[in-house]
Design a protein around this motif. Structure first.
Motif, PDB file in Angstrom:
ATOM      1  N   GLN A  69       0.835  -1.203   0.000  1.00 22.24           N
ATOM      2  CA  GLN A  69       0.000   0.000   0.000  1.00 22.24           C
ATOM      3  C   GLN A  69       0.871   1.255   0.000  1.00 22.24           C
ATOM      4  O   GLN A  69       0.592   2.223  -0.726  1.00 22.24           O
ATOM      5  CB  GLN A  69      -0.923   0.005   1.222  1.00 22.24           C
ATOM      6  N   MET A  70       1.929   1.240   0.800  1.00 21.35           N
ATOM      7  CA  MET A  70       2.845   2.386   0.813  1.00 21.35           C
ATOM      8  C   MET A  70       3.524   2.566  -0.536  1.00 21.35           C
ATOM      9  O   MET A  70       3.741   3.698  -0.991  1.00 21.35           O
ATOM     10  CB  MET A  70       3.892   2.210   1.922  1.00 21.35           C
ATOM     11  N   LEU A  71       3.854   1.454  -1.182  1.00 19.08           N
ATOM     12  CA  LEU A  71       4.491   1.536  -2.495  1.00 19.08           C
ATOM     13  C   LEU A  71       3.562   2.209  -3.503  1.00 19.08           C
ATOM     14  O   LEU A  71       3.996   3.070  -4.287  1.00 19.08           O
ATOM     15  CB  LEU A  71       4.875   0.136  -2.976  1.00 19.08           C
ATOM     16  N   ILE A  72       2.295   1.833  -3.479  1.00 14.72           N
ATOM     17  CA  ILE A  72       1.320   2.431  -4.403  1.00 14.72           C
ATOM     18  C   ILE A  72       1.186   3.929  -4.149  1.00 14.72           C
ATOM     19  O   ILE A  72       1.218   4.746  -5.081  1.00 14.72           O
ATOM     20  CB  ILE A  72      -0.042   1.729  -4.263  1.00 14.72           C
ATOM     21  N   TRP A  73       1.052   4.311  -2.878  1.00 21.83           N
ATOM     22  CA  TRP A  73       0.919   5.729  -2.551  1.00 21.83           C
ATOM     23  C   TRP A  73       2.205   6.488  -2.879  1.00 21.83           C
ATOM     24  O   TRP A  73       2.154   7.646  -3.318  1.00 21.83           O
ATOM     25  CB  TRP A  73       0.559   5.907  -1.075  1.00 21.83           C
ATOM     26  N   PHE A  74       3.358   5.840  -2.692  1.00 21.81           N
ATOM     27  CA  PHE A  74       4.625   6.505  -2.984  1.00 21.81           C
ATOM     28  C   PHE A  74       4.783   6.745  -4.485  1.00 21.81           C
ATOM     29  O   PHE A  74       5.295   7.789  -4.912  1.00 21.81           O
ATOM     30  CB  PHE A  74       5.794   5.672  -2.461  1.00 21.81           C
ATOM     31  N   ILE A  75       4.329   5.777  -5.283  1.00 22.34           N
ATOM     32  CA  ILE A  75       4.378   5.941  -6.739  1.00 22.34           C
ATOM     33  C   ILE A  75       3.528   7.139  -7.168  1.00 22.34           C
ATOM     34  O   ILE A  75       3.887   7.878  -8.094  1.00 22.34           O
ATOM     35  CB  ILE A  75       3.904   4.650  -7.438  1.00 22.34           C
ATOM     36  N   MET A  76       2.413   7.346  -6.484  1.00 24.00           N
ATOM     37  CA  MET A  76       1.574   8.507  -6.787  1.00 24.00           C
ATOM     38  C   MET A  76       2.171   9.790  -6.211  1.00 24.00           C
ATOM     39  O   MET A  76       1.964  10.885  -6.749  1.00 24.00           O
ATOM     40  CB  MET A  76       0.158   8.291  -6.240  1.00 24.00           C
ATOM     41  N   TYR A  77       2.919   9.644  -5.127  1.00 26.09           N
ATOM     42  CA  TYR A  77       3.486  10.818  -4.453  1.00 26.09           C
ATOM     43  C   TYR A  77       4.565  11.496  -5.301  1.00 26.09           C
ATOM     44  O   TYR A  77       4.603  12.733  -5.389  1.00 26.09           O
ATOM     45  CB  TYR A  77       4.063  10.396  -3.098  1.00 26.09           C
ATOM     46  N   ILE A  78       5.429  10.707  -5.924  1.00 24.97           N
ATOM     47  CA  ILE A  78       6.576  11.261  -6.653  1.00 24.97           C
ATOM     48  C   ILE A  78       6.153  12.247  -7.750  1.00 24.97           C
ATOM     49  O   ILE A  78       6.615  13.398  -7.763  1.00 24.97           O
ATOM     50  CB  ILE A  78       7.448  10.131  -7.235  1.00 24.97           C
ATOM     51  N   PRO A  79       5.286  11.857  -8.696  1.00 30.75           N
ATOM     52  CA  PRO A  79       4.893  12.840  -9.720  1.00 30.75           C
ATOM     53  C   PRO A  79       4.080  14.002  -9.152  1.00 30.75           C
ATOM     54  O   PRO A  79       4.157  15.120  -9.671  1.00 30.75           O
ATOM     55  CB  PRO A  79       4.061  12.009 -10.707  1.00 30.75           C
ATOM     56  N   SER A  80       3.319  13.735  -8.090  1.00 28.30           N
ATOM     57  CA  SER A  80       2.537  14.813  -7.477  1.00 28.30           C
ATOM     58  C   SER A  80       3.461  15.849  -6.847  1.00 28.30           C
ATOM     59  O   SER A  80       3.244  17.060  -6.977  1.00 28.30           O
ATOM     60  CB  SER A  80       1.593  14.238  -6.413  1.00 28.30           C
ATOM     61  N   TYR A  81       4.500  15.364  -6.179  1.00 28.91           N
ATOM     62  CA  TYR A  81       5.468  16.273  -5.570  1.00 28.91           C
ATOM     63  C   TYR A  81       6.217  17.060  -6.640  1.00 28.91           C
ATOM     64  O   TYR A  81       6.444  18.269  -6.506  1.00 28.91           O
ATOM     65  CB  TYR A  81       6.446  15.482  -4.701  1.00 28.91           C
ATOM     66  N   HIS A  82       6.578  16.377  -7.717  1.00 26.09           N
ATOM     67  CA  HIS A  82       7.305  17.043  -8.804  1.00 26.09           C
ATOM     68  C   HIS A  82       6.448  18.114  -9.463  1.00 26.09           C
ATOM     69  O   HIS A  82       6.936  19.196  -9.824  1.00 26.09           O
ATOM     70  CB  HIS A  82       7.755  16.015  -9.841  1.00 26.09           C
ATOM     71  N   ALA A  83       5.164  17.824  -9.616  1.00 25.81           N
ATOM     72  CA  ALA A  83       4.269  18.798 -10.242  1.00 25.81           C
ATOM     73  C   ALA A  83       4.147  20.061  -9.400  1.00 25.81           C
ATOM     74  O   ALA A  83       3.937  21.158  -9.933  1.00 25.81           O
ATOM     75  CB  ALA A  83       2.891  18.173 -10.452  1.00 25.81           C
ATOM     76  N   THR A  84       4.297  19.920  -8.092  1.00 24.15           N
ATOM     77  CA  THR A  84       4.154  21.069  -7.195  1.00 24.15           C
ATOM     78  C   THR A  84       5.464  21.813  -6.994  1.00 24.15           C
ATOM     79  O   THR A  84       5.508  23.047  -7.024  1.00 24.15           O
ATOM     80  CB  THR A  84       3.611  20.607  -5.827  1.00 24.15           C
ATOM     81  N   TYR A  85       6.558  21.070  -6.799  1.00 24.31           N
ATOM     82  CA  TYR A  85       7.833  21.694  -6.426  1.00 24.31           C
ATOM     83  C   TYR A  85       8.885  21.664  -7.533  1.00 24.31           C
ATOM     84  O   TYR A  85       9.923  22.312  -7.408  1.00 24.31           O
ATOM     85  CB  TYR A  85       8.399  21.011  -5.176  1.00 24.31           C
ATOM     86  N   GLY A  86       8.658  20.881  -8.573  1.00 23.30           N
ATOM     87  CA  GLY A  86       9.603  20.861  -9.680  1.00 23.30           C
ATOM     88  C   GLY A  86      10.821  20.000  -9.463  1.00 23.30           C
ATOM     89  O   GLY A  86      11.768  20.057 -10.254  1.00 23.30           O
ATOM     90  N   ASP A  87      10.869  19.208  -8.409  1.00 17.31           N
ATOM     91  CA  ASP A  87      11.978  18.276  -8.199  1.00 17.31           C
ATOM     92  C   ASP A  87      11.430  16.974  -7.635  1.00 17.31           C
ATOM     93  O   ASP A  87      10.221  16.802  -7.501  1.00 17.31           O
ATOM     94  CB  ASP A  87      13.046  18.878  -7.274  1.00 17.31           C
ATOM     95  N   TYR A  88      12.321  16.052  -7.327  1.00 19.97           N
ATOM     96  CA  TYR A  88      11.898  14.734  -6.865  1.00 19.97           C
ATOM     97  C   TYR A  88      12.354  14.462  -5.435  1.00 19.97           C
ATOM     98  O   TYR A  88      12.557  13.320  -5.044  1.00 19.97           O
ATOM     99  CB  TYR A  88      12.446  13.648  -7.796  1.00 19.97           C
TER     100      TYR A  88
END
Length: 283
Positions: free
Chosen positions: A121-140
């Motif tokens: 479950q954490m892996l699934i949420w983390f996979i969604m977290y990475i592009p979401s974070y990048h879209a907001t802050y521009g980095d990973y």
């Protein structure tokens, strides 16, 4: 987690059926809604973003997370040949009502498989977290804090769900306090080390009381109603184990009763337990 008389809780008044998954009946306690309301009320002084975040996080996301956790227990129970009777989702989480396993080793397997469901479950949420974070802050980059829902609502949901799974896995697995999964594992390890049931139960009780009292005190200090309820519930179930030790019937208590064998019929036939106690309820 196991507690005497837990069979009544599965079909107690105030529970409603939600259907079944893999032939496992799922029921929801109506007080679960009260827990969601408490969480939402804690955010009413903030923006509507915070209210909606709390509604999602402590409603469907928590419900699904806990359900998957309990299904992990059920899968492991069937794997060791014991019966599964149902799952109850209630204000303090979830309970999987299963038959007794054949020994400490199989009981550890069943106990571990609930918390381990949080890893995928954490892996699934983390996979969604990475592009979401990048879209907001521009980095990973990754930081552990939950985002402000008013600043980035979706990122706050994803980061919140990620932390929720991490917390539930750590809380259930790492705290050696009955009736948590970690407490069951702790008691089983004591038995595997050669301790008798009574001594193992006494040590289990002592550790559980200390941890539960700490949780209760922390909840009072933080004025967190649900935390107080968790601590009080842990003390209550530990008292039931203490009562079994005092009455000389610790081997009849679900924590220390191992009677299911591979291929056993769906209804466990334990001659030392009345029918309404032939369940082991696991968080």
């Amino acid at each position: 987690m196991a507690e005497p008389g837990s069979a009544q809780l599965l079909h107690s008044p105030g529970t409603v059926p939600l259907g079944s998954i893999f032939g496992i009946p799922i029921r929801l306690h109506m007080l679960f809604g009260a827990a969601v309301i408490l969480a939402v009320l804690g955010q009413v002084q903030n923006s509507w973003h915070h209210v909606l975040w709390a509604l999602l996080m402590f409603g469907p996301i928590l419900l699904l997370t806990v359900l998957i956790h309990e299904l992990g227990h059920c899968w492991a129970t069937r794997k060791v040949g014991a019966p599964v009777h149902g799952i109850l989702l209630w204000p303090l989480g979830g309970l999987a009502f299963v038959g007794h396993t054949s020994g400490p080793k199989s009981d550890i397997f069943v106990a571990v498989m609930g918390p381990l469901t949080h890893l995928p479950q954490m892996l699934i949420w983390f996979i969604m977290y990475i592009p979401s974070y990048h879209a907001t802050y521009g980095d990973y980059k990754f930081h552990f804090a939950i985002e402000d829902p008013q600043f980035d609502f979706w990122l706050s949901v994803v980061s919140g769900a990620l932390q929720l799974n991490l917390f539930l896995m750590a809380f259930n697995l790492l705290l050696p306090a009955y009736p948590l999964d970690g407490g069951r594992i702790f008691a089983d390890l004591l038995l595997l080390c050669g301790l008798g049931e009574v001594l193992a139960a006494q040590i289990t009780i002592a550790v559980a009381v200390l941890v539960a009292a700490g949780i209760l005190a922390w909840g009072i200090y933080e004025q967190a109603i649900l935390t107080v309820a968790v601590g009080a519930w842990m003390l209550y179930t530990t008292y039931e184990l203490f009562s079994a030790v005092r009455k000389g019937s610790v081997t009849r208590h679900p924590m220390f009763c191992y009677d299911a064998q591979p291929g056993q019929a769906e209804q466990p036939q334990n001659p030392i337990l009345p029918p309404n106690q032939q369940y082991s309820a696991r968080v």
